[in-house]
Scaffold this active site. Structure first.
Site, PDB file in Angstrom:
ATOM      1  N   ARG A 155      90.987  70.513  51.005  1.00  0.00           N
ATOM      2  CA  ARG A 155      91.175  69.614  50.246  1.00  0.00           C
ATOM      3  C   ARG A 155      93.005  69.673  50.091  1.00  0.00           C
ATOM      4  NH1 ARG A 155      88.453  71.503  44.863  1.00  0.00           N
ATOM      5  NH2 ARG A 155      86.758  70.301  45.799  1.00  0.00           N
TER       6      ARG A 155
ATOM      7  N   ARG B 235      94.593  74.375  39.466  1.00  0.00           N
ATOM      8  CA  ARG B 235      94.194  73.289  40.565  1.00  0.00           C
ATOM      9  C   ARG B 235      95.283  72.026  40.496  1.00  0.00           C
ATOM     10  NH1 ARG B 235      89.122  73.775  42.358  1.00  0.00           N
ATOM     11  NH2 ARG B 235      88.380  75.833  42.373  1.00  0.00           N
TER      12      ARG B 235
ATOM     13  N   LYS C  68      88.616  79.014  38.364  1.00  0.00           N
ATOM     14  CA  LYS C  68      89.480  77.838  38.698  1.00  0.00           C
ATOM     15  C   LYS C  68      89.906  77.564  37.281  1.00  0.00           C
ATOM     16  CE  LYS C  68      85.866  75.590  40.117  1.00  0.00           C
ATOM     17  NZ  LYS C  68      84.778  74.409  40.568  1.00  0.00           N
TER      18      LYS C  68
ATOM     19  N   LYS D 270      91.983  73.852  35.362  1.00  0.00           N
ATOM     20  CA  LYS D 270      92.306  72.258  35.645  1.00  0.00           C
ATOM     21  C   LYS D 270      92.918  71.803  34.502  1.00  0.00           C
ATOM     22  CE  LYS D 270      87.950  71.725  38.303  1.00  0.00           C
ATOM     23  NZ  LYS D 270      86.895  71.190  38.707  1.00  0.00           N
TER      24      LYS D 270
ATOM     25  N   CYS E 118      79.296  62.234  43.647  1.00  0.00           N
ATOM     26  CA  CYS E 118      80.080  63.452  44.467  1.00  0.00           C
ATOM     27  C   CYS E 118      79.438  63.358  45.789  1.00  0.00           C
ATOM     28  CB  CYS E 118      79.726  64.902  43.581  1.00  0.00           C
ATOM     29  SG  CYS E 118      78.120  65.116  43.729  1.00  0.00           S
TER      30      CYS E 118
ATOM     31  N   CYS F 271      77.979  69.433  50.863  1.00  0.00           N
ATOM     32  CA  CYS F 271      78.050  70.517  49.903  1.00  0.00           C
ATOM     33  C   CYS F 271      76.955  71.612  49.634  1.00  0.00           C
ATOM     34  CB  CYS F 271      78.117  69.622  48.391  1.00  0.00           C
ATOM     35  SG  CYS F 271      78.357  70.767  47.065  1.00  0.00           S
TER      36      CYS F 271
ATOM     37  N   CYS G 248      74.125  68.283  41.817  1.00  0.00           N
ATOM     38  CA  CYS G 248      73.437  69.237  41.055  1.00  0.00           C
ATOM     39  C   CYS G 248      74.266  69.352  39.696  1.00  0.00           C
ATOM     40  CB  CYS G 248      73.892  70.434  42.021  1.00  0.00           C
ATOM     41  SG  CYS G 248      75.656  71.210  41.732  1.00  0.00           S
TER      42      CYS G 248
ATOM     43  N   CYS H  77      80.650  67.269  39.384  1.00  0.00           N
ATOM     44  CA  CYS H  77      81.774  66.983  39.903  1.00  0.00           C
ATOM     45  C   CYS H  77      82.262  65.474  39.977  1.00  0.00           C
ATOM     46  CB  CYS H  77      81.810  67.253  41.642  1.00  0.00           C
ATOM     47  SG  CYS H  77      81.449  69.197  41.916  1.00  0.00           S
TER      48      CYS H  77
HETATM   49 FE1  SRM Z   1      83.621  70.023  42.057  1.00  0.00          FE
HETATM   50  C1  SRM Z   1      82.273  72.942  43.364  1.00  0.00           C
HETATM   51  C2  SRM Z   1      83.510  68.754  45.074  1.00  0.00           C
HETATM   52  C3  SRM Z   1      85.719  67.671  41.064  1.00  0.00           C
HETATM   53  C4  SRM Z   1      82.828  71.328  38.894  1.00  0.00           C
HETATM   54  N1  SRM Z   1      83.127  70.941  43.784  1.00  0.00           N
HETATM   55  C5  SRM Z   1      82.545  71.999  44.359  1.00  0.00           C
HETATM   56  C6  SRM Z   1      82.316  72.160  45.903  1.00  0.00           C
HETATM   57  C7  SRM Z   1      83.766  72.759  46.289  1.00  0.00           C
HETATM   58  C8  SRM Z   1      81.070  72.716  46.205  1.00  0.00           C
HETATM   59  C9  SRM Z   1      81.554  74.586  46.483  1.00  0.00           C
HETATM   60  O1  SRM Z   1      81.815  75.276  45.601  1.00  0.00           O
HETATM   61  O2  SRM Z   1      80.873  75.002  47.427  1.00  0.00           O
HETATM   62  C10 SRM Z   1      82.201  70.711  46.301  1.00  0.00           C
HETATM   63  C11 SRM Z   1      82.554  70.243  47.658  1.00  0.00           C
HETATM   64  C12 SRM Z   1      81.650  69.222  48.035  1.00  0.00           C
HETATM   65  C13 SRM Z   1      82.218  68.428  49.316  1.00  0.00           C
HETATM   66  O3  SRM Z   1      81.474  68.616  50.232  1.00  0.00           O
HETATM   67  O4  SRM Z   1      83.270  67.733  49.403  1.00  0.00           O
HETATM   68  C14 SRM Z   1      82.816  70.106  45.236  1.00  0.00           C
HETATM   69  N2  SRM Z   1      84.470  68.709  42.889  1.00  0.00           N
HETATM   70  C15 SRM Z   1      84.232  67.984  43.932  1.00  0.00           C
HETATM   71  C16 SRM Z   1      84.697  66.740  44.366  1.00  0.00           C
HETATM   72  C17 SRM Z   1      85.245  66.406  45.662  1.00  0.00           C
HETATM   73  C18 SRM Z   1      83.730  65.782  43.903  1.00  0.00           C
HETATM   74  C19 SRM Z   1      84.128  64.255  44.005  1.00  0.00           C
HETATM   75  O5  SRM Z   1      83.346  63.567  44.207  1.00  0.00           O
HETATM   76  O6  SRM Z   1      85.370  64.197  44.066  1.00  0.00           O
HETATM   77  C20 SRM Z   1      85.966  66.886  43.479  1.00  0.00           C
HETATM   78  C21 SRM Z   1      87.214  67.525  43.901  1.00  0.00           C
HETATM   79  C22 SRM Z   1      88.274  67.701  42.994  1.00  0.00           C
HETATM   80  C23 SRM Z   1      89.456  68.065  43.270  1.00  0.00           C
HETATM   81  O7  SRM Z   1      90.342  67.377  44.123  1.00  0.00           O
HETATM   82  O8  SRM Z   1      89.920  69.171  43.116  1.00  0.00           O
HETATM   83  C24 SRM Z   1      85.104  67.771  42.384  1.00  0.00           C
HETATM   84  N3  SRM Z   1      84.212  69.604  40.307  1.00  0.00           N
HETATM   85  C25 SRM Z   1      84.713  68.606  40.121  1.00  0.00           C
HETATM   86  C26 SRM Z   1      84.845  68.309  38.713  1.00  0.00           C
HETATM   87  C27 SRM Z   1      85.540  67.153  37.707  1.00  0.00           C
HETATM   88  C28 SRM Z   1      86.857  67.379  37.400  1.00  0.00           C
HETATM   89  O9  SRM Z   1      87.455  68.438  37.596  1.00  0.00           O
HETATM   90  O10 SRM Z   1      87.365  66.446  36.817  1.00  0.00           O
HETATM   91  C29 SRM Z   1      84.118  69.287  38.030  1.00  0.00           C
HETATM   92  C30 SRM Z   1      83.646  69.071  36.360  1.00  0.00           C
HETATM   93  C31 SRM Z   1      84.609  69.686  35.639  1.00  0.00           C
HETATM   94  C32 SRM Z   1      84.808  71.381  35.514  1.00  0.00           C
HETATM   95  O11 SRM Z   1      85.352  72.015  36.525  1.00  0.00           O
HETATM   96  O12 SRM Z   1      83.999  71.866  34.723  1.00  0.00           O
HETATM   97  C33 SRM Z   1      83.867  69.931  39.015  1.00  0.00           C
HETATM   98  N4  SRM Z   1      82.795  71.618  41.253  1.00  0.00           N
HETATM   99  C34 SRM Z   1      82.426  72.033  40.062  1.00  0.00           C
HETATM  100  C35 SRM Z   1      81.822  73.145  39.794  1.00  0.00           C
HETATM  101  C36 SRM Z   1      81.471  73.891  38.377  1.00  0.00           C
HETATM  102  C37 SRM Z   1      82.570  74.744  37.972  1.00  0.00           C
HETATM  103  C38 SRM Z   1      81.953  75.438  36.506  1.00  0.00           C
HETATM  104  O13 SRM Z   1      82.754  75.770  35.854  1.00  0.00           O
HETATM  105  O14 SRM Z   1      80.828  76.094  36.650  1.00  0.00           O
HETATM  106  C39 SRM Z   1      81.578  73.900  41.110  1.00  0.00           C
HETATM  107  C40 SRM Z   1      80.762  75.068  41.399  1.00  0.00           C
HETATM  108  C41 SRM Z   1      81.730  76.179  41.179  1.00  0.00           C
HETATM  109  O15 SRM Z   1      83.030  76.219  41.013  1.00  0.00           O
HETATM  110  O16 SRM Z   1      81.247  77.518  41.309  1.00  0.00           O
HETATM  111  C42 SRM Z   1      82.143  72.969  41.918  1.00  0.00           C
HETATM  112 FE1  SF4 Z   2      78.314  69.652  45.050  1.00  0.00          FE
HETATM  113 FE2  SF4 Z   2      77.103  69.756  42.716  1.00  0.00          FE
HETATM  114 FE3  SF4 Z   2      79.636  69.039  42.819  1.00  0.00          FE
HETATM  115 FE4  SF4 Z   2      78.004  67.375  43.824  1.00  0.00          FE
HETATM  116  S1  SF4 Z   2      78.118  68.319  41.710  1.00  0.00           S
HETATM  117  S2  SF4 Z   2      79.996  67.945  45.100  1.00  0.00           S
HETATM  118  S3  SF4 Z   2      76.363  68.463  44.568  1.00  0.00           S
HETATM  119  S4  SF4 Z   2      78.780  71.286  43.548  1.00  0.00           S
END
Ligand code: SRM
Ligand code: SF4
Length: 569
Positions: free
Chosen positions: A80, A149, A213, A215, A435, A441, A480, A484
């Site tokens: 990333r 981030r 993290k 944000k 996502c 993922c 899930c 994201c």
């Molecule tokens: Fe996310 C984890 C993809 C934005 C909440 N996110 C992941 C991971 C890295 C899976 C992992 O931990 O193994 C995913 C990788 C999937 C893949 O194969 O690419 C993933 N998140 C993404 C992206 C690529 C989705 C997309 O459609 O673009 C976004 C990348 C953003 C970036 O450039 O940094 C992405 N993730 C978000 C957002 C939206 C936002 O931030 O505006 C959220 C919700 C907001 C938040 O953070 O609360 C989000 N991602 C999560 C979470 C839950 C965090 C939590 O507090 O519980 C996880 C899981 C974790 O961190 O344990 C996660």
């Molecule tokens: Fe993976 Fe869940 Fe984030 Fe989708 S919402 S990229 S399934 S961690």
């Protein structure tokens, strides 16, 4: 905080805390393991790699094949690139396109936080991929991990004093909040290992970095295109009478991740916190992070985001802690008023005689799929015209700085590569996001990016049939409950519960100011259009003037809605 250089464990803390503390500022054994002829890194390195912007994944479609070969998994890595405000030079765009072809899976993913992701990189190709990204003057450091981030910002490329000032604020914040460790250069860029008796200093992050993290986003007054309510810290730049930034309204404690059947985990919308002058914003961000660093829960990673600190200790307590660390007085937060969200797609003037064009990219995946060859098309346009590229929070791409005489050529290249002008894309499709989910993922329990295109076309057809094709309704799907694609902040959310099933979330709003709620749990995907149909009909009959879909659902309530749609339409 202790420094576990002996690799021991920290009693009572989550295992990640020991890994961070004993890592010597994120070095661990990454450099050594990189030299080993193995397909994957160790578990500890896997955690540390995240801080370097790298996720260890496996191709879930190929698990059977891997097992048949006697392998554990088909290991690969996701990289990333952290792109503040989503601003990418033409050269950096082309470098990412090259890397995607040479070492990744041939696609480039625009994320919901304005970054690029490269999927499917093999361990042996990792170092040269990262070096190539840095060669294009971007970094992956802090793309993931327990740090600040990527700092997002409304990507509209307007050339005026207000935007320039905001850009300067982002640059200062990035400089102040990026980890200082030299590990990144040592490992990936063959930087000199500096042997000095002076301890390396991480003034903000210390030895253990943040509990989780963190944000931050910057929005421009009136336009919530960056989803401020999803963020730990959101800063809304306010316009003064003279067109300058007169200050920032700060909100804190947003976060969307939750776990099914664990009500102690929840999505939260950020809360109004304070107003600060323009020159105070970096100090504010630093101290907000510092309080979370000191008080965030380091024992349970599912309870470690700022939203839980606030839920446990209260907003007033938090304000007091931040205030105590600042040299200036926090001012009361102002009431925010939002205009309709602008996705910045299509052609616009940018204020300096040049134009920009926002191009729709389905679910952010820049790829060549059938007749739509956005990867080749964008490459061609960027190579020939050399625009600045900007990534949007809706996973789309803006090409900026286009001279009016170049417009016809850009349109010609778009048409040649099947890239449709945004005006011809149905609104339901334009306003949908998913996502990545399966196959990359590891946390996905359901599909998202691969199934939303078919579902959203069914929904678009349905809306057209019902005379609602002109409605702005947002649809967001995630594989899930981590959220994201920010599914809890749209009019309609589809949140995967198991393969083929989704919680249907309603009663959010298009402007992203309110969390939606579960209207129907565990709906098989094939039943979603049928479930939505009578709801859309009731909306058409009963909405008040130009009332938005989510606002209408919120006004009548789920009980009344269920009652009404029981009867066949
Ligand atoms: Fe996310 C984890 C993809 C934005 C909440 N996110 C992941 C991971 C890295 C899976 C992992 O931990 O193994 C995913 C990788 C999937 C893949 O194969 O690419 C993933 N998140 C993404 C992206 C690529 C989705 C997309 O459609 O673009 C976004 C990348 C953003 C970036 O450039 O940094 C992405 N993730 C978000 C957002 C939206 C936002 O931030 O505006 C959220 C919700 C907001 C938040 O953070 O609360 C989000 N991602 C999560 C979470 C839950 C965090 C939590 O507090 O519980 C996880 C899981 C974790 O961190 O344990 C996660
Ligand atoms: Fe993976 Fe869940 Fe984030 Fe989708 S919402 S990229 S399934 S961690």
């Amino acid at each position: 905080m202790s420094n576990l250089s002996d690799g021991g464990s920290l009693d009572g803390f989550s295992s990640n805390e020991s890994i961070k503390a004993s890592s010597n500022h994120l070095r661990g054994l990454i450099k050594e393991e990189l030299l080993e002829d193995t397909p994957a890194f160790s578990d500890d390195s896997e955690q540390l790699l995240k801080f370097h912007g790298i996720y260890q994944q496996d191709d879930r479609d190929r698990r059977k094949e891997a097992r048949a070969k006697g392998l554990d998994k088909h290991h690969q890595l996701m990289i990333r690139t952290r792109i503040p405000g989503g601003v990418v030079s033409a050269e950096a765009y082309l470098a990412h396109d090259d890397i995607s072809q040479e070492w990744a899976n041939g696609t480039l993913r625009v994320t919901t936080r304005q970054d690029f992701q490269l999927h499917g990189v093999l361990k042996g190709d990792l170092k040269q991929s990262i070096a190539a990204i840095n060669g294009a003057l971007l970094t992956t450091l802090g793309g993931c991990g327990d740090v600040e981030r990527n700092i997002m910002c409304c990507p509209e490329p307007k050339q005026d004093r207000f935007h320039e000032q905001v850009d300067r604020s982002i640059a200062s914040m990035v400089a102040a909040l990026t980890p200082r460790t030299r590990a990144y250069h040592e490992i990936w860029l063959d930087g000199e290992v500096v042997d000095t008796s002076e301890p390396e200093n991480e003034p903000l992050y210390g030895e253990q970095y943040l509990p989780r993290k963190f944000k931050t986003t910057i929005a421009l007054e009136g336009d919530n295109c960056v989803d401020v309510y999803a963020h730990d810290l959101a800063l809304v730049a306010m316009r003064g009478k003279d067109g300058s930034v007169r200050g920032f309204n700060a909100l804190v404690g947003g976060g969307l991740g939750r776990t099914h059947n664990k009500p102690e985990t929840f999505a939260a919308a950020a809360l109004p916190f304070a107003f600060v002058d323009a020159d105070q914003v970096v100090d504010l961000a630093r101290e907000v992070i510092a309080v979370q660093r000191d008080y965030g829960d380091r024992t349970n990673r599912k309870h470690a985001r700022l939203k839980y600190t606030l839920a446990d200790r209260g907003l007033e307590w938090f304000r007091g802690e931040v205030q105590a660390r600042l040299q200036f007085q926090l001012q009361p937060a102002e009431t925010l008023r939002w205009q309709p969200v602008d996705d910045h797609l299509g052609w616009h003037e940018q204020g300096d005689g040049n134009l920009y064009v926002g191009i729709y990219i389905e679910n952010g995946r820049i790829a060549d799929v059938g007749a739509v060859r956005s990867r080749t098309g964008l490459r061609h346009i960027v190579d020939e015209i050399r625009p600045e590229v900007r990534l949007t929070a809706q996973q789309n791409v803006i090409l900026a700085g286009i001279a009016p005489r170049q417009r016809a050529r850009v349109e010609e290249l778009m048409a040649e590569h099947g890239i449709e002008p945004v005006e011809s894309i149905p609104l339901a499709i334009r306003n949908a996001m998913a996502c990545p989910a399966i196959p990359t993922c590891g946390l996905a329990v359901a599909e998202a990016e691969r199934v939303l295109p078919a579902l959203i076309r069914q929904i678009a057809t349905l809306l057209d049939e019902l005379g609602l094709a002109g409605e702005r309704i947002s649809f967001r799907m995630s594989g899930c409950p981590n959220g994201c694609s920010r599914p809890y902040l749209g009019d309609v959310g589809f949140v995967g519960t198991t393969l083929g099933k989704y919680d249907l979330m309603l009663a959010g709003d298009f402007e992203g100011t309110r969390l939606n709620r579960t209207y129907a749990p565990n709906v098989p995907m094939g039943e979603i259009p049928g479930l939505l149909r009578p709801i859309f009909i009731a909306f058409r009959e009963q909405r008040d003037g130009g009332e938005g879909f989510g606002d209408w659902v919120q006004r009548i309530g789920f009980d009344a809605l269920r009652e009404q749609v029981k009867a066949p339409a």
